[in-house]
Design a protein around this motif. Sequence first.
Motif, short mmCIF file in Angstrom:
data_model
loop_
_atom_site.label_atom_id
_atom_site.label_comp_id
_atom_site.label_asym_id
_atom_site.label_seq_id
_atom_site.Cartn_x
_atom_site.Cartn_y
_atom_site.Cartn_z
N LEU A 89 0.82 -1.21 0.00
CA LEU A 89 0.00 0.00 0.00
C LEU A 89 0.85 1.25 0.00
N ARG A 90 0.31 2.29 -0.60
CA ARG A 90 0.96 3.60 -0.61
C ARG A 90 0.55 4.37 0.66
N LEU A 91 1.52 4.88 1.37
CA LEU A 91 1.22 5.60 2.60
C LEU A 91 1.40 7.10 2.41
N TYR A 92 0.82 7.87 3.33
CA TYR A 92 0.91 9.32 3.25
C TYR A 92 1.35 9.86 4.60
N GLY A 93 1.91 11.06 4.60
CA GLY A 93 2.26 11.69 5.87
C GLY A 93 1.00 12.12 6.59
N ILE A 94 0.99 11.92 7.90
CA ILE A 94 -0.14 12.40 8.69
C ILE A 94 -0.14 13.92 8.61
N PRO A 95 -1.27 14.53 8.28
CA PRO A 95 -1.28 15.99 8.14
C PRO A 95 -0.89 16.68 9.44
N GLU A 96 -0.18 17.81 9.31
CA GLU A 96 0.22 18.56 10.51
C GLU A 96 -0.97 19.01 11.31
N ALA A 97 -1.99 19.45 10.59
CA ALA A 97 -3.17 19.94 11.29
C ALA A 97 -4.41 19.50 10.54
N MET A 98 -5.48 19.28 11.27
CA MET A 98 -6.75 18.91 10.64
C MET A 98 -7.84 19.70 11.34
#
Lengths: 264, 412
Positions: free
Chosen positions: B199-208
């Motif tokens: 699977l392709r992973l992504y960085g957890i967003p700094e802010a949500m």
Amino acid sequence: MSGRVLVGVKRVIDYAVKIRVKPDNTGVVTDGVKHSMNPFCEIAVEEAVKLKEKKLIKEVVAVSCGPQQSQETIRTALAMGADRGIHVDVSGKDYENLGPLQVSKILAALAKQEDAQLILLGKQAIDDDCNQTGQMTAALLDWPQGTFASEVSLEGDKINLVREIDGGLEHIKINTPAVITADLRLNTPRYATLPNIMDSLMNNETELHKPNHRTSLCVGLIPLFETVAPEDMQGGTDRSGAMLRHTVLQSGKPKRIILSCLCI
Amino acid sequence: FICEGVSLGEAVREQHGKDESVHRCRPPDVVVFPRCVEEVSALAKVCHKHRLPIIPFGTGTGLEGGVGAVKGGVCFSLRNMEQVLDLHPEDFDVTVEPGVTRKALNAYLRDTGLWFPVDPGADASLCGMAATSASGTNAVRYGTMRENVMNLEVVLADGSIVHTAGKGRRPRKTSAGYNLTNLFVGSEGTLGIITKTTLRLYGIPEAMVSAVCSFPSVQAAVDSTVQTLQAGVPIARIEFLDDVMIDACNRFSSLSYPVTPTLFLEFHGSEQSLQEQVKTAEDITQSNGGSDFQWARDTETRNRLWKARHDAWYAALALRPGCKAYSTDVCVPLSRLPQIIVETKEDLIENRLTGPIAGHVGDGNFHCLMVVDPNNPEEMHRVHLFTERLARISLVFLEDCRHPSSRSLLQG
């Protein structure tokens, strides 16, 4: 008031890992097993960082006692927002014997050295489930303690605390400096984001300390005789005249719940 | 004959013959629990020799009856293969076995700053999500499984083991060869048993930050969606709930949102980028008559908001206790979305059907959760006709229409 908070963070086997006992029964398998920060320590770090964001305290210092790998745990705390880390280097036999009494002596000494206003810990570690370190640390320092905290608010030089106890919720007010241990519902810890993790890797914010053997590590050791896995479950038996309800839960691991009613 | 990896028990077979849909239980003849791909392959060879149907089973959380053994056969329950293998944080990829669910993976990854954003409502098996090409609320920004599966290890019906992008390979992109990976993604377990997915992973967003905005009409809500996307806002989640759905959610999750067409929005990014995104989105919604944003900034409040959305299925069911729910799944070009939703609502009212609408409007996709009494054949017939009409209108709008409930009604 220094406005400095010490947060204890412990490196433990990750909560999702299936624990296996070593074949020689001397402990559990830790080699090659995923480790991470104790979940209650994560909650403690989150609370400390929240207090700093509300500008109620000035500095968050993450402390971990253990071998080289404990530095990863400190880095996670830094990535979550702690300012500085202290790695108390304990390895080998000393690490095997490290328990709440030894850790609390170390934390007490550090609290005095760092002029800490508050010590935040998780209420217990998920590997030994001792639930002792916070209480012992408070006793050694002769500070008030607020354990199993589900709500913390600072009011001047006092702390309002809500504790989760058997009877429900207890509201107390304690003076600072104090020791607080975090319970599950205190907050939801933030994830460490990639930029923050990268930052914590590049900046060397962690100091190394060597604990005093004589006063901290060699007292009150508890000998461990044997570690044994629980027995495998046996099948249930059908008792005539009684009602049996056999349920298999679908969460990936079969569990059998057998309820029986006495015949009338 | 009792042995650990095989079960003939009635309760176990029934458990493996149904998922979370309304379709009735179709138990297999036997359930096997392989522990590794070699066992899967050996078992498949046996089934192949004796011409036995094979049904792969992950978590049983599907909504489309995919695990029913309509012709009996052997159910391969893959839950004992539950390792996270080969995590490469620097390369943003990870390989997992079928027993790993999406929440378990994200818990595993939490220290790395990475996450896997595809989020169908259930805590589903990732290999199962690959087999069904799952989507979710995050698809508008991060894509569905089709965009995020890089490689698969699949056991075919005759027991051969295939690596769709090459064994151990995890290129982020490729121009070489046929796209076998995406042949299997979405094949619903009909082409093979998926035993590993990369699977392709992504960085957890700094802010949500999340927000809820109420609108005077469906048109206003969907117009806002289209305009927000056209303005280039990289919005993470944009979910539409009609008045019936919001009412159901209010009751089920003890909320008090105004009972009108509503958008649930979420923005991901750095603090600065969030401010920009939010400003643009707010300008657009206000110009369409939308209410002020109700904000959810901290993790607990945001989680409560999205849980309410993810619980829509259960909220709809709770509207009429004792009834079952069918979900329709329709995707049209964005520009046609207001029209099709408005027409669908008119159809529902005219035919006295309970069908709260919730949708990933950012993708032009919406679900009509039909709540129907399975013991009322007349109502079931009206639902059947409605879903056929819905399928036909969407085809007229010349876009993909995936309508499994209607298909299976026709088959079953």
